[in-house]
Design a protein around this motif. Structure first.
Motif, PDB file in Angstrom:
ATOM      1  N   ILE A  23       5.377 -17.572  18.759  1.00  0.00           N
ATOM      2  CA  ILE A  23       4.065 -18.219  18.940  1.00  0.00           C
ATOM      3  C   ILE A  23       3.394 -18.427  17.574  1.00  0.00           C
ATOM      4  N   ILE A  24       3.435 -17.408  16.744  1.00  0.00           N
ATOM      5  CA  ILE A  24       2.801 -17.516  15.426  1.00  0.00           C
ATOM      6  C   ILE A  24       3.471 -18.628  14.611  1.00  0.00           C
ATOM      7  N   ASN A  25       4.811 -18.675  14.688  1.00  0.00           N
ATOM      8  CA  ASN A  25       5.521 -19.733  13.969  1.00  0.00           C
ATOM      9  C   ASN A  25       5.149 -21.113  14.513  1.00  0.00           C
ATOM     10  N   ALA A  26       5.028 -21.209  15.829  1.00  0.00           N
ATOM     11  CA  ALA A  26       4.642 -22.498  16.437  1.00  0.00           C
ATOM     12  C   ALA A  26       3.230 -22.876  15.990  1.00  0.00           C
ATOM     13  N   ILE A  27       2.336 -21.899  15.966  1.00  0.00           N
ATOM     14  CA  ILE A  27       0.954 -22.164  15.546  1.00  0.00           C
ATOM     15  C   ILE A  27       0.934 -22.676  14.106  1.00  0.00           C
ATOM     16  N   ASN A  28       1.729 -22.047  13.266  1.00  0.00           N
ATOM     17  CA  ASN A  28       1.719 -22.418  11.850  1.00  0.00           C
ATOM     18  C   ASN A  28       2.547 -23.662  11.526  1.00  0.00           C
ATOM     19  N   GLY A  29       3.053 -24.307  12.560  1.00  0.00           N
ATOM     20  CA  GLY A  29       3.736 -25.585  12.365  1.00  0.00           C
ATOM     21  C   GLY A  29       5.192 -25.465  11.943  1.00  0.00           C
ATOM     22  N   HIS A  30       5.758 -24.262  12.081  1.00  0.00           N
ATOM     23  CA  HIS A  30       7.151 -24.082  11.655  1.00  0.00           C
ATOM     24  C   HIS A  30       8.158 -24.471  12.732  1.00  0.00           C
ATOM     25  N   VAL A  31       7.700 -24.594  13.979  1.00  0.00           N
ATOM     26  CA  VAL A  31       8.648 -24.891  15.059  1.00  0.00           C
ATOM     27  C   VAL A  31       8.621 -26.392  15.360  1.00  0.00           C
ATOM     28  N   ILE A  32       9.793 -27.008  15.219  1.00  0.00           N
ATOM     29  CA  ILE A  32       9.895 -28.439  15.475  1.00  0.00           C
ATOM     30  C   ILE A  32      10.063 -28.667  16.973  1.00  0.00           C
ATOM     31  N   GLU A  33       9.449 -29.756  17.448  1.00  0.00           N
ATOM     32  CA  GLU A  33       9.480 -30.074  18.873  1.00  0.00           C
ATOM     33  C   GLU A  33      10.900 -30.013  19.431  1.00  0.00           C
ATOM     34  N   ASP A  34      10.997 -29.616  20.680  1.00  0.00           N
ATOM     35  CA  ASP A  34      12.280 -29.532  21.391  1.00  0.00           C
ATOM     36  C   ASP A  34      13.046 -28.250  21.097  1.00  0.00           C
TER      37      ASP A  34
END
Ligand code: GTP
Ligand code: MG
Length: 289
Positions: free
Chosen positions: A131-142
């Motif tokens: 979640i933290i990585n997704a919040i910080n923009g590190h997780v690319i869609e899909d």
């Protein structure tokens, strides 16, 4: 002695005389117009990014569908939502980003990220790290979240250098009203850790409390009783304490889940929540400047 009638235990009235929160049920049109005019406070950012987090089956995907339904005036089922009650795995396994469109099919400048639901049993750190990585923009869609391993910088879906547009400007905790008293401590603990780790970055946080119809018969019967229902108020207070988000940032809603047509009272609650989320997100984007 005339004490017999008095000795009957009196059930506390489930309804307050006056709504505890002022709410204008006729503001749907204004809210739509306001949100259609919304523009991002930062010329480098095309869309403000909003991310939804919450327990499995809390109604995250349904909330995204309900937002699009409220804008478009018809039931939209773009994000896959389903019967997950009692299921131990999230129906939404990937990070999916959704656009919001109005009736004229115009795309509004905010995108909403839907991701896997939190599970009490999964090793505590993993989902929080994702979640933290997704919040910080590190997780690319899909990216498909894994149960046994959080995303790492070696993963093909890991964005090493997220731009301002990739970063989340508002985190929305989606909590089902009918499960507030059943949510395992581990889930609230995870949300608290997320909160702690992102508060330093000044990311605004909002709670959307879904399934108010399932939590209160008064409200199921008449959604407009949402702010006179004592039960809903108590559940919101519990969310506020458990997650640490002030009451003014908690929005109770009913998602579309079985309807075939939209209703103004459902729409107006959804749109009011979106208005707060988008305004909070915009403040964050401005700060980044
Ligand atoms: N009665 C009622 N049911 C709802 C509401 N919101 C969602 N649901 C139902 O709850 C179930 C789960 O909803 P989803 O939107 O799939 O939940 P989710 O959080 O996306 O779940 P995962 O992706 O599995 O983590 C579905 O059957 C929905 O129809 C609501 O406000 N009221
Ligand atoms: Mg989902």
């Amino acid at each position: 002695m005339g004490g017999q009638a008095q000795s009957k235990p009196e059930l506390p009235a489930p309804e307050l005389e006056k709504p505890w929160r002022t709410f204008d049920w006729s503001q749907k049109k204004e809210l739509i117009q306001k949100l259609e005019k919304f523009s991002v406070n930062n010329p480098d950012v095309r869309n403000v990014r909003i991310l939804l987090a919450g327990q499995i089956g809390a109604g995250k995907s349904s909330f995204i569908n309900s937002i699009n339904s409220a804008f478009q005036g018809e039931i939209i089922n773009e994000a896959i939502a389903g019967a997950t009650a009692g299921m131990s795995h999230s129906l939404t396994a990937k990070l999916n980003m959704y656009q919001v469109k109005n009736k004229r099919e115009e795309v509004l400048p905010f995108v909403i990220g839907d991701m896997m639901g939190l599970e009490a049993e999964t090793l505590s750190g993993l989902q929080v790290d994702d979640i933290i990585n997704a919040i910080n923009g590190h997780v690319i869609e899909d990216y498909k979240f894994k149960e046994s391993k959080a995303i790492t910088s070696e993963d093909a879906h890991y964005n090493q250098t997220p731009s301002v547009s990739d970063k989340t400007c508002c985190l929305v905790y989606v909590i089902a009203a009918d499960s507030v008293n059943l949510i395992k401590a581990q889930i609230f603990d995870k949300l608290k850790i997320v909160r702690k780790r992102i508060s330093e970055n000044g990311i605004p946080q909002v709670i959307v409390m879904t399934k108010v119809d399932e939590a209160c018969p008064l409200v199921k019967n008449d959604l407009k009783k949402i702010y006179t229902s004592k039960r809903i108020k108590t559940l919101m207070e519990k969310c506020s304490i458990e997650v640490g988000v002030p009451m003014s940032y908690i929005f109770p809603v009913k998602n579309y889940h079985e309807e075939i047509d939209t209703k103004d009272e459902v729409d107006v609650l959804i749109l009011k929540a979106v208005d707060q989320i988008v305004r909070s997100a915009n403040t964050k984007v401005e700060k980044v400047l």
